[in-house]
Design an enzyme around this catalytic site. Structure first.
Site, PDB file in Angstrom:
ATOM      1  N   HIS A 231      39.815 -11.518  38.147  1.00  0.00           N
ATOM      2  CA  HIS A 231      41.045 -10.809  38.509  1.00  0.00           C
ATOM      3  C   HIS A 231      42.179 -11.786  38.830  1.00  0.00           C
ATOM      4  O   HIS A 231      41.960 -12.983  39.052  1.00  0.00           O
ATOM      5  CB  HIS A 231      40.809  -9.854  39.684  1.00  0.00           C
ATOM      6  CG  HIS A 231      40.512 -10.513  40.991  1.00  0.00           C
ATOM      7  ND1 HIS A 231      41.486 -11.039  41.803  1.00  0.00           N
ATOM      8  CD2 HIS A 231      39.337 -10.703  41.646  1.00  0.00           C
ATOM      9  CE1 HIS A 231      40.938 -11.518  42.895  1.00  0.00           C
ATOM     10  NE2 HIS A 231      39.623 -11.343  42.822  1.00  0.00           N
TER      11      HIS A 231
ATOM     12  N   CYS B  57      34.808 -14.229  43.531  1.00  0.00           N
ATOM     13  CA  CYS B  57      35.416 -13.774  42.279  1.00  0.00           C
ATOM     14  C   CYS B  57      35.939 -14.952  41.467  1.00  0.00           C
ATOM     15  O   CYS B  57      36.057 -16.070  41.963  1.00  0.00           O
ATOM     16  CB  CYS B  57      36.548 -12.804  42.571  1.00  0.00           C
ATOM     17  SG  CYS B  57      36.003 -11.245  43.313  1.00  0.00           S
TER      18      CYS B  57
END
Length: 402
Positions: free
Chosen positions: A329, A347
């Site tokens: 992301h 992430c």
């Protein structure tokens, strides 16, 4: 004329009440007492009818109605508990009627059949057929819904709503076919869940079909198989991303050709109070889903508002790759270290342009291979960690290999 036969039943063959059932595809041969040898106005013996009765007919087997000494004129089979009729068809010679609807467990089916002898005399015979009533039913559900198309890392399988005692018998009832053909196998993830994948990633453009045939089958512990399921999956082009925690780069390959390279920041490996290290899992991930906008909230893993280290941040272009919340992301706060350092909470952070490219390009089942992250290997129950298991170990996870 129509002759009404009595309701008494002459049992010719009946399975014992021990729970043993007939072989799939057969019917219990039980005769209905009737008019064999009975005189008619024409002097020709009346036709008679036989069909299954008792309490041991598997709901997977058909109800079969047979005429002797004539042909069947009409057959009606009804479940009085639901009011539904059972569909079936006559054989070309009109001597046999066979149901082709799925039956129910523990149900009573009322049968009314009219047979006609060669002289045209009709006689009606009635009776009941009872299907077996198991102590319990284990019903499968698809591990992966078959909507849309999928990447080459697609993992399929089944989740049952009860523990499976006889895994080998159940596994034999599964069928997976692929075009083109590819070597694959089953792996049991606990007592209720079983996954299937090929030895290597699916070939681009494959069609994969999963079918079960456990319905009506004894599967151990007094359980029988619930309603069968089937699904057909379409596999699109090969999209594989390779993310390296040492080079801090992610490379995207389309059908084997490198088409994109982008800097990233993975999960931090250094101690960073109050949470400590949060490295990205090593191993092969697959895309589980996507969300354009999402609030990343640490309370989802127990660090809630008021706790040290709590955060709640809106993030864009989120591509999920693990069950516990790893995403590719956008993260504008880490742009300065993307390509040089790993500082995230697990992430894979990117800038806006690169994050949106991956969001627009990668879809469910596409592959993200993570190496050198400093983290443990992705587990099979954390999303689709199946590919992290070696093929030898995967084969050993089949109940048919033991």
């Amino acid at each position: 004329m129509i002759r009404i036969a009595g309701l008494g039943l002459a049992v010719l063959l009946l399975a014992a009440c021990s729970g043993q059932t007939e072989t799939a595809g057969t019917a219990l041969a039980v005769g209905v007492a009737g008019a064999t040898g009975t005189a008619t106005t024409s002097g020709v013996p009346a036709a008679t009818v036989a069909f299954g009765t008792g309490d041991q007919l598997s709901p997977k087997d058909p109800i079969v109605v047979k005429a002797s000494g004539g042909t069947l004129q009409a057959v009606t089979v009804t479940n009085p508990q639901t009011g539904n009729g059972v569909k079936g068809e006559l054989s070309p010679d009109k001597t046999t009627w066979t149901s082709h609807d799925s039956l129910r467990y523990g149900a009573t089916y009322q049968v009314a059949a009219t047979a006609v002898n060669p002289a045209g005399d009709a006689s009606e015979q009635r009776g009941e057929v009872h299907t077996l009533k198991p102590t319990g039913v284990a019903t499968p559900a698809l591990f992966q819904a078959a909507s849309g198309d999928f990447g080459v890392g697609l993992v399929i399988g089944l989740k049952f709503d009860r523990d499976i005692a006889d895994k080998a018998t159940v596994e034999k009832s599964f069928k997976v076919t692929s075009s083109p053909a590819q070597d694959g196998g089953w792996y049991w993830v606990g007592k209720r869940e079983v996954h299937f994948r090929p030895k290597d990633y699916w070939k681009a453009g494959s069609t994969v079909k999963l079918e079960t045939t456990t319905f009506g089958m004894p599967i151990g512990g007094g359980l029988y198989g619930g309603q069968d399921v089937s699904a057909t999956y379409k596999v699109h082009d090969s999209w594989i991303a390779k993310a390296d925690g040492k080079t801090h780069q992610i490379k995207a390959f389309h059908n084997g050709q490198l088409v994109k390279t982008a800097p990233i920041s993975m999960g931090k490996t250094a101690d960073s109070p109050p949470r400590g290290p949060t490295p990205t899992f090593n191993g092969t991930h697959t895309v589980l889903g996507k969300e354009e906008h999402k609030i990343m909230d640490s309370c989802t893993y127990g660090v809630c508002k008021g706790d040290p280290g709590y955060y709640s941040a809106p993030e864009n272009w989120n591509v999920r790759i693990s069950g516990d919340g790893e995403y590719l992301h956008e993260n504008l706060k880490t742009v300065s270290v993307q390509g040089s350092d790993n500082v995230s909470n697990g992430c894979l952070n990117m800038n806006t342009e690169n994050a949106k490219w991956f969001f627009d390009t990668f879809n469910v089942g596409d592959v993200v291979e993570v190496t050198n992250s400093g983290g443990p290997q992705l587990a099979i129950n954390n999303g689709h960690g199946d590919w992290a298991i070696s093929w030898t170990a995967w084969q050993a996870g089949s109940a048919l290999r033991g």
